[in-house]
Design a protein around this motif. Structure first.
Motif, PDB file in Angstrom:
ATOM      1  N   LEU A 174      15.199  12.594 -11.475  1.00  0.00           N
ATOM      2  CA  LEU A 174      14.944  12.178 -12.857  1.00  0.00           C
ATOM      3  C   LEU A 174      13.817  11.158 -12.976  1.00  0.00           C
ATOM      4  CD1 LEU A 174      18.573  11.932 -14.295  1.00  0.00           C
ATOM      5  CD2 LEU A 174      16.961  13.847 -14.387  1.00  0.00           C
ATOM      6  N   GLY A 175      13.417  10.540 -11.874  1.00  0.00           N
ATOM      7  CA  GLY A 175      12.296   9.605 -11.913  1.00  0.00           C
ATOM      8  C   GLY A 175      12.550   8.365 -12.743  1.00  0.00           C
ATOM      9  N   LEU A 176      13.773   7.866 -12.718  1.00  0.00           N
ATOM     10  CA  LEU A 176      14.136   6.728 -13.557  1.00  0.00           C
ATOM     11  C   LEU A 176      14.280   5.414 -12.788  1.00  0.00           C
ATOM     12  CD1 LEU A 176      16.788   8.450 -15.855  1.00  0.00           C
ATOM     13  CD2 LEU A 176      14.598   7.485 -16.584  1.00  0.00           C
ATOM     14  N   ASN A 177      14.249   5.456 -11.497  1.00  0.00           N
ATOM     15  CA  ASN A 177      14.506   4.262 -10.694  1.00  0.00           C
ATOM     16  C   ASN A 177      13.545   3.126 -11.018  1.00  0.00           C
ATOM     17  OD1 ASN A 177      16.076   3.004  -8.592  1.00  0.00           O
ATOM     18  ND2 ASN A 177      14.240   3.104  -7.317  1.00  0.00           N
ATOM     19  N   GLU A 178      14.128   1.949 -11.276  1.00  0.00           N
ATOM     20  CA  GLU A 178      13.405   0.703 -11.565  1.00  0.00           C
ATOM     21  C   GLU A 178      12.716   0.683 -12.939  1.00  0.00           C
ATOM     22  OE1 GLU A 178      13.717  -2.089  -9.889  1.00  0.00           O
ATOM     23  OE2 GLU A 178      15.066  -0.978  -8.568  1.00  0.00           O
ATOM     24  N   LYS A 179      12.963   1.674 -13.771  1.00  0.00           N
ATOM     25  CA  LYS A 179      12.470   1.591 -15.147  1.00  0.00           C
ATOM     26  C   LYS A 179      13.379   0.659 -15.944  1.00  0.00           C
ATOM     27  CE  LYS A 179       9.733   5.755 -15.379  1.00  0.00           C
ATOM     28  NZ  LYS A 179       9.321   6.923 -16.194  1.00  0.00           N
ATOM     29  N   VAL A 180      12.904   0.259 -17.110  1.00  0.00           N
ATOM     30  CA  VAL A 180      13.638  -0.685 -17.952  1.00  0.00           C
ATOM     31  C   VAL A 180      13.935  -0.033 -19.294  1.00  0.00           C
ATOM     32  CG1 VAL A 180      13.567  -2.922 -19.121  1.00  0.00           C
ATOM     33  CG2 VAL A 180      12.607  -2.681 -16.815  1.00  0.00           C
ATOM     34  N   ALA A 181      15.199  -0.118 -19.718  1.00  0.00           N
ATOM     35  CA  ALA A 181      15.626   0.526 -20.961  1.00  0.00           C
ATOM     36  C   ALA A 181      16.392  -0.439 -21.849  1.00  0.00           C
ATOM     37  CB  ALA A 181      16.505   1.733 -20.657  1.00  0.00           C
ATOM     38  N   ILE A 182      16.111  -0.355 -23.144  1.00  0.00           N
ATOM     39  CA  ILE A 182      16.905  -1.037 -24.163  1.00  0.00           C
ATOM     40  C   ILE A 182      17.733   0.021 -24.886  1.00  0.00           C
ATOM     41  CG2 ILE A 182      16.816  -2.197 -26.419  1.00  0.00           C
ATOM     42  CD1 ILE A 182      14.285  -3.618 -25.463  1.00  0.00           C
ATOM     43  N   ILE A 183      19.020  -0.264 -25.055  1.00  0.00           N
ATOM     44  CA  ILE A 183      19.891   0.639 -25.805  1.00  0.00           C
ATOM     45  C   ILE A 183      20.576  -0.166 -26.894  1.00  0.00           C
ATOM     46  CG2 ILE A 183      21.775   2.312 -25.682  1.00  0.00           C
ATOM     47  CD1 ILE A 183      21.257   2.381 -22.625  1.00  0.00           C
ATOM     48  N   THR A 184      20.291   0.155 -28.141  1.00  0.00           N
ATOM     49  CA  THR A 184      20.931  -0.565 -29.238  1.00  0.00           C
ATOM     50  C   THR A 184      22.326   0.010 -29.478  1.00  0.00           C
ATOM     51  OG1 THR A 184      20.091   0.844 -31.039  1.00  0.00           O
ATOM     52  CG2 THR A 184      18.665  -0.958 -30.277  1.00  0.00           C
ATOM     53  N   GLY A 185      23.206  -0.824 -30.002  1.00  0.00           N
ATOM     54  CA  GLY A 185      24.578  -0.393 -30.239  1.00  0.00           C
ATOM     55  C   GLY A 185      25.262   0.045 -28.962  1.00  0.00           C
ATOM     56  N   SER A 186      25.092  -0.739 -27.898  1.00  0.00           N
ATOM     57  CA  SER A 186      25.532  -0.287 -26.572  1.00  0.00           C
ATOM     58  C   SER A 186      26.749  -1.025 -26.034  1.00  0.00           C
ATOM     59  CB  SER A 186      24.376  -0.395 -25.571  1.00  0.00           C
ATOM     60  OG  SER A 186      23.726  -1.645 -25.651  1.00  0.00           O
ATOM     61  N   SER A 187      27.494  -1.691 -26.903  1.00  0.00           N
ATOM     62  CA  SER A 187      28.710  -2.354 -26.431  1.00  0.00           C
ATOM     63  C   SER A 187      29.865  -1.374 -26.293  1.00  0.00           C
ATOM     64  CB  SER A 187      29.095  -3.492 -27.384  1.00  0.00           C
ATOM     65  OG  SER A 187      29.362  -2.993 -28.684  1.00  0.00           O
ATOM     66  N   LYS A 188      29.740  -0.176 -26.876  1.00  0.00           N
ATOM     67  CA  LYS A 188      30.799   0.832 -26.771  1.00  0.00           C
ATOM     68  C   LYS A 188      30.223   2.201 -27.150  1.00  0.00           C
ATOM     69  CE  LYS A 188      32.417  -0.270 -31.453  1.00  0.00           C
ATOM     70  NZ  LYS A 188      33.589  -0.666 -32.281  1.00  0.00           N
ATOM     71  N   GLY A 189      31.040   3.218 -27.015  1.00  0.00           N
ATOM     72  CA  GLY A 189      30.672   4.549 -27.460  1.00  0.00           C
ATOM     73  C   GLY A 189      29.509   5.161 -26.710  1.00  0.00           C
ATOM     74  N   ILE A 190      28.715   5.957 -27.417  1.00  0.00           N
ATOM     75  CA  ILE A 190      27.600   6.666 -26.801  1.00  0.00           C
ATOM     76  C   ILE A 190      26.604   5.696 -26.173  1.00  0.00           C
ATOM     77  CG2 ILE A 190      25.577   8.111 -27.303  1.00  0.00           C
ATOM     78  CD1 ILE A 190      27.334   9.566 -29.379  1.00  0.00           C
ATOM     79  N   GLY A 191      26.344   4.585 -26.839  1.00  0.00           N
ATOM     80  CA  GLY A 191      25.413   3.606 -26.287  1.00  0.00           C
ATOM     81  C   GLY A 191      25.873   3.062 -24.950  1.00  0.00           C
ATOM     82  N   TYR A 192      27.153   2.734 -24.859  1.00  0.00           N
ATOM     83  CA  TYR A 192      27.710   2.208 -23.613  1.00  0.00           C
ATOM     84  C   TYR A 192      27.661   3.251 -22.502  1.00  0.00           C
ATOM     85  CZ  TYR A 192      31.247   1.135 -20.142  1.00  0.00           C
ATOM     86  OH  TYR A 192      31.893   0.952 -18.947  1.00  0.00           O
ATOM     87  N   TYR A 193      28.082   4.474 -22.799  1.00  0.00           N
ATOM     88  CA  TYR A 193      28.080   5.527 -21.781  1.00  0.00           C
ATOM     89  C   TYR A 193      26.663   5.847 -21.316  1.00  0.00           C
ATOM     90  CZ  TYR A 193      33.044   6.687 -21.847  1.00  0.00           C
ATOM     91  OH  TYR A 193      34.408   6.638 -21.693  1.00  0.00           O
ATOM     92  N   THR A 194      25.717   5.793 -22.237  1.00  0.00           N
ATOM     93  CA  THR A 194      24.318   6.021 -21.858  1.00  0.00           C
ATOM     94  C   THR A 194      23.826   4.905 -20.948  1.00  0.00           C
ATOM     95  OG1 THR A 194      23.890   7.201 -23.931  1.00  0.00           O
ATOM     96  CG2 THR A 194      21.979   6.371 -22.733  1.00  0.00           C
ATOM     97  N   ALA A 195      24.194   3.679 -21.283  1.00  0.00           N
ATOM     98  CA  ALA A 195      23.818   2.545 -20.434  1.00  0.00           C
ATOM     99  C   ALA A 195      24.379   2.706 -19.029  1.00  0.00           C
ATOM    100  CB  ALA A 195      24.317   1.244 -21.064  1.00  0.00           C
ATOM    101  N   MET A 196      25.647   3.046 -18.942  1.00  0.00           N
ATOM    102  CA  MET A 196      26.280   3.239 -17.635  1.00  0.00           C
ATOM    103  C   MET A 196      25.554   4.325 -16.834  1.00  0.00           C
ATOM    104  SD  MET A 196      28.840   2.413 -15.544  1.00  0.00           S
ATOM    105  CE  MET A 196      30.328   1.839 -16.404  1.00  0.00           C
ATOM    106  N   GLN A 197      25.227   5.440 -17.486  1.00  0.00           N
ATOM    107  CA  GLN A 197      24.559   6.532 -16.791  1.00  0.00           C
ATOM    108  C   GLN A 197      23.170   6.129 -16.317  1.00  0.00           C
ATOM    109  OE1 GLN A 197      26.131   9.410 -16.042  1.00  0.00           O
ATOM    110  NE2 GLN A 197      24.355   9.859 -14.763  1.00  0.00           N
ATOM    111  N   LEU A 198      22.439   5.415 -17.148  1.00  0.00           N
ATOM    112  CA  LEU A 198      21.090   4.986 -16.766  1.00  0.00           C
ATOM    113  C   LEU A 198      21.135   3.988 -15.608  1.00  0.00           C
ATOM    114  CD1 LEU A 198      19.285   4.622 -20.216  1.00  0.00           C
ATOM    115  CD2 LEU A 198      18.998   6.428 -18.507  1.00  0.00           C
ATOM    116  N   VAL A 199      22.107   3.089 -15.630  1.00  0.00           N
ATOM    117  CA  VAL A 199      22.245   2.148 -14.515  1.00  0.00           C
ATOM    118  C   VAL A 199      22.500   2.915 -13.215  1.00  0.00           C
ATOM    119  CG1 VAL A 199      23.687   0.328 -13.527  1.00  0.00           C
ATOM    120  CG2 VAL A 199      22.983   0.200 -15.920  1.00  0.00           C
ATOM    121  N   LYS A 200      23.328   3.944 -13.270  1.00  0.00           N
ATOM    122  CA  LYS A 200      23.604   4.754 -12.086  1.00  0.00           C
ATOM    123  C   LYS A 200      22.352   5.465 -11.584  1.00  0.00           C
ATOM    124  CE  LYS A 200      28.503   5.558 -13.065  1.00  0.00           C
ATOM    125  NZ  LYS A 200      29.533   6.565 -13.444  1.00  0.00           N
TER     126      LYS A 200
END
Length: 260
Positions: free
Chosen positions: A3-29
């Protein structure tokens, strides 16, 4: 698939729960340095702790009210101060507000547009210069399937979400020359706090799988979507695997939508 995502930086709004949170978790992985933002600092910290427990990696939390332009500017500035770059913005923050036209007050119209339209505009506005500095970036605007075919009593949500689709297409045309890709996802019936509360209140004798199938009878795939499934699509769209995808909208709705 790389996916070529290693060491990139992402902002996710509304990320304390729901889709935002799950997206954050996936991107961190996937090796992304993630910034969580939402209004509530306590819930943000809970989300950050969960991510650290699951992945061993810390994320930056920035309590932010994206209806305020200065908060959006501060969000970007703190991200750059902490990580030194910005590659990805997922404009996910939003709420569902569905009412008949005549019952929607001017205040509710303004609040909905401030959150779902101007929040995305302001976060993106301050992010773009930093994406240019690193040679490009990816933006995903999270909208709703109803934006394409608004039913009765769906205001102001469907109007603000439809504006998000137009914003996505126009921005993709303007920013393509900078290698900044802009896409949208249209969310259908996805597992959420609201749906889980309804399940536990109305049908607690059923398992989630049974309830999902019951509620999803009119959906071609026959069930409610999982939050992780939405996060997977967003992760793909911000990745290098989608390097030739911009200006498009992906429905995450199990086939329920009536528009192409």
């Amino acid at each position: 698939m790389e996916l070529g995502l290693n060491e990139k930086v992402a902002i996710i709004t509304g990320s304390s729960k729901g889709i935002g949170y799950y997206t954050a978790m996936q991107l961190v992985k996937e090796g992304v340095n993630v910034v969580l933002c939402a209004r509530g600092e306590k819930q943000l910290q809970v989300a950050a702790d969960y991510i650290k427990n699951e992945t061993g990696k810390e994320v930056l939390i920035v309590p932010t009210d994206i209806t305020k332009e200065k908060d959006c500017q501060r969000l970007i500035e703190q991200t750059i101060t902490h990580y030194g770059r910005l590659d990805i913005v997922v404009n996910n923050a939003g709420t569902a507000s569905a009412n008949p036209f005549e019952s929607v007050s001017s205040e509710l119209w303004q609040a909905d547009l401030d959150l779902k339209v101007f929040g995305a505009i302001h976060c993106t506005k301050y992010a773009i210069p930093h994406m240019r500095k690193v040679g490009g970036g990816a933006i995903v605007n999270v909208t709703a399937v109803m934006a394409k075919t608004p039913p009765a009593s769906s205001l102001p949500t469907t109007v603000s979400r439809a504006a998000g689709l137009a914003l996505t297409k126009a921005m993709s045309k303007d920013l393509g020359k900078d290698n900044i890709r802009v896409n949208a996802v249209c969310i259908g019936l996805i597992r959420s706090d609201q749906i889980e509360k309804k399940w536990k209140k109305e049908a607690s004798q059923l398992s989630w799988e049974e309830y999902s199938q019951q509620v999803g009878q009119t959906i071609p795939l026959g069930r409610v979507g999982d939050t992780q499934e939405a996060a997977n699509v967003i992760t793909f769209l911000v990745s290098e695997a989608a390097s030739y995808v911009t200006g498009t909208t992906v429905n995450i709705d199990g086939g329920a939508g009536h528009a192409l």
